[in-house]
Design a protein around this motif. Structure first.
Motif, PDB file in Angstrom:
ATOM      1  N   THR A 236      30.466  44.200  17.122  1.00  0.00           N
ATOM      2  CA  THR A 236      30.085  45.588  16.871  1.00  0.00           C
ATOM      3  C   THR A 236      31.285  46.501  17.069  1.00  0.00           C
ATOM      4  O   THR A 236      32.057  46.340  18.012  1.00  0.00           O
ATOM      5  N   GLY A 281      20.308  48.763  18.199  1.00  0.00           N
ATOM      6  CA  GLY A 281      21.296  49.753  17.788  1.00  0.00           C
ATOM      7  C   GLY A 281      21.766  50.657  18.893  1.00  0.00           C
ATOM      8  O   GLY A 281      22.139  51.815  18.642  1.00  0.00           O
ATOM      9  N   SER A 300      23.780  55.530  20.778  1.00  0.00           N
ATOM     10  CA  SER A 300      23.278  54.873  19.566  1.00  0.00           C
ATOM     11  C   SER A 300      24.466  54.530  18.674  1.00  0.00           C
ATOM     12  O   SER A 300      25.472  55.253  18.645  1.00  0.00           O
ATOM     13  N   ARG A 301      24.359  53.424  17.972  1.00  0.00           N
ATOM     14  CA  ARG A 301      25.447  52.999  17.098  1.00  0.00           C
ATOM     15  C   ARG A 301      25.773  54.030  16.028  1.00  0.00           C
ATOM     16  O   ARG A 301      26.924  54.167  15.602  1.00  0.00           O
ATOM     17  N   ASP A 302      24.770  54.799  15.570  1.00  0.00           N
ATOM     18  CA  ASP A 302      25.000  55.754  14.485  1.00  0.00           C
ATOM     19  C   ASP A 302      25.617  57.073  14.952  1.00  0.00           C
ATOM     20  O   ASP A 302      25.781  58.004  14.150  1.00  0.00           O
TER      21      ASP A 302
END
Length: 374
Positions: A236, A281, A300-302
């Motif tokens: 990631t 996520g 959060s990944r976003d």
């Protein structure tokens, strides 16, 4: 092995294929329960320390930073290793091989696992895929020195190696965040897949799956804890932490609340794993202060959501801030509450269903999926 991980059917292979044939002259010995490494040991400079490390039940780091690291110091990230013997033995036990089965291994590394399989089953029935060309060349040399020649293919482990399929057994010696569709496509009906399965949030367990007759799914349970290096194509990429505040001083637009759940109760390896199954996520880091105090940050990944929870020793209520469309601490709290209300289940009660579209973790049976947050 005194731990009982090595069964009698594997004993001849472990005796015939000793670990020292697959360990380079310079290694960084690891620790049995964790991910730390000790300083480098050279066989030429301290043969007794090298021999002692090789014959200890510990992982041995053999490469850092995808080969970019040089020198004897510790690199940033271990990227290839020789796994601890009890873990190798227990995963081979989970694989349940027998004469005539064909095996695909993902992650050749030093070649020791492939050698054990080839000794047990024969060279022709073992294919091993390694992404790193230098690592693959080293594994071939090690295998040749041991008098074995399973097929070692340089390639993307997510894609398997269709030319050699179908496979009755698939084993990964690197961790995955999801089961690649190609593994299902290349598996024979009823095939067994054994792999370290991790979550973005943290934690990892070995999963043992059985592939359906039509190849559309694989279902099985987790068998025990692990801490493997991630499959390179599933690593990631985590955004810089400053991206979340958008230049505004903390707490920016964070909404304050309090919680009685201690951040300490969410940080053990298995707790992270359960939370990660339910909170996709998302990932965390800790900012530590004096007197064991720290802030648990969740992102959060976003890059749209973040949360913080402050831990201080002796407190029973903890300050929380949350921002963004996801209330990440609330999600973590909900996942932890689900786990505790179901009796804090450990790996024998947890399982996974994998399809080409994704995966679903479950409790006790596939009909009881773990609630996913949000």
């Amino acid at each position: 092995m005194s731990s009982g991980a090595l069964t009698s059917d594997w004993l001849p292979s472990f005796e015939a294929v000793p670990r020292e044939l697959f360990v380079p002259d310079r290694i960084w010995p690891g620790i049995a329960n964790g991910t730390g490494q000790h300083p480098a040991v050279h066989r030429s400079e301290d043969p007794e320390a090298w021999w002692r490390a090789v014959h200890s039940d510990i992982p041995l780091t053999t490469q850092w930073d995808d080969g970019r690291h040089h020198g004897d110091g510790l690199g940033t990230t271990p990227t290839s290793s020789n796994s601890m013997p009890t873990m190798v033995a227990s995963m081979l036990r989970d694989l349940d091989v027998r004469p005539g089965v064909r095996v695909l291994e993902i992650g050749t590394g030093t070649g020791w696992n492939a050698a054990l399989l080839a000794h047990r089953l024969g060279d022709a029935d073992v294919v091993s895929v390694e992404y790193d060309a230098d690592v693959a060349r080293g594994a071939r040399r090690n295998l040749e020195r041991a008098g074995l020649s399973p097929r070692v293919v340089e390639g993307d482990g997510r894609e398997g190696w269709a030319e050699g399929g179908p496979y009755d057994r698939i084993i990964a010696t690197c961790s995955v965040l999801s089961i690649p569709p190609a593994w299902l496509a290349q598996a024979a009906p009823g095939a067994v897949i054994v792999a370290p399965f991790g979550t973005e949030y943290g934690g990892e367990q070995i999963v043992r799956l059985t592939v359906s007759d039509d190849g559309t799914r694989a279902v099985g349970r987790f068998t025990g804890g692990s801490a493997f290096m991630r499959l390179r194509q599933q690593r990631t990429q985590r955004p810089p932490f400053a991206d979340y505040l958008h230049g505004v001083p903390w707490p920016a637009d964070g909404v304050r609340s309090t919680t009685t759940l201690s951040p300490q109760d969410t940080g053990e390896w298995f707790q992270q794993f359960v939370i990660g199954l339910a909170v996709p996520g998302a990932f965390w880091r800790a900012e530590r202060y004096d007197d064991d105090a720290y802030t648990l940050w969740i992102y959060s990944r976003d890059k749209r959501s973040w949360a913080s929870a402050d831990y201080e020793r002796g407190r029973t209520e903890y300050e929380v801030y949350q921002s963004g469309p996801r209330r990440l601490w609330t999600e973590v709290e909900s996942a932890h509450h689900w786990w505790t209300t179901h009796g804090r289940p450990t790996h024998p009660r947890l399982g996974l269903t994998a399809t080409p579209e994704g995966h679903t973790p479950w409790l006790d049976t596939p009909n009881h999926p773990i609630p996913r947050q949000p």
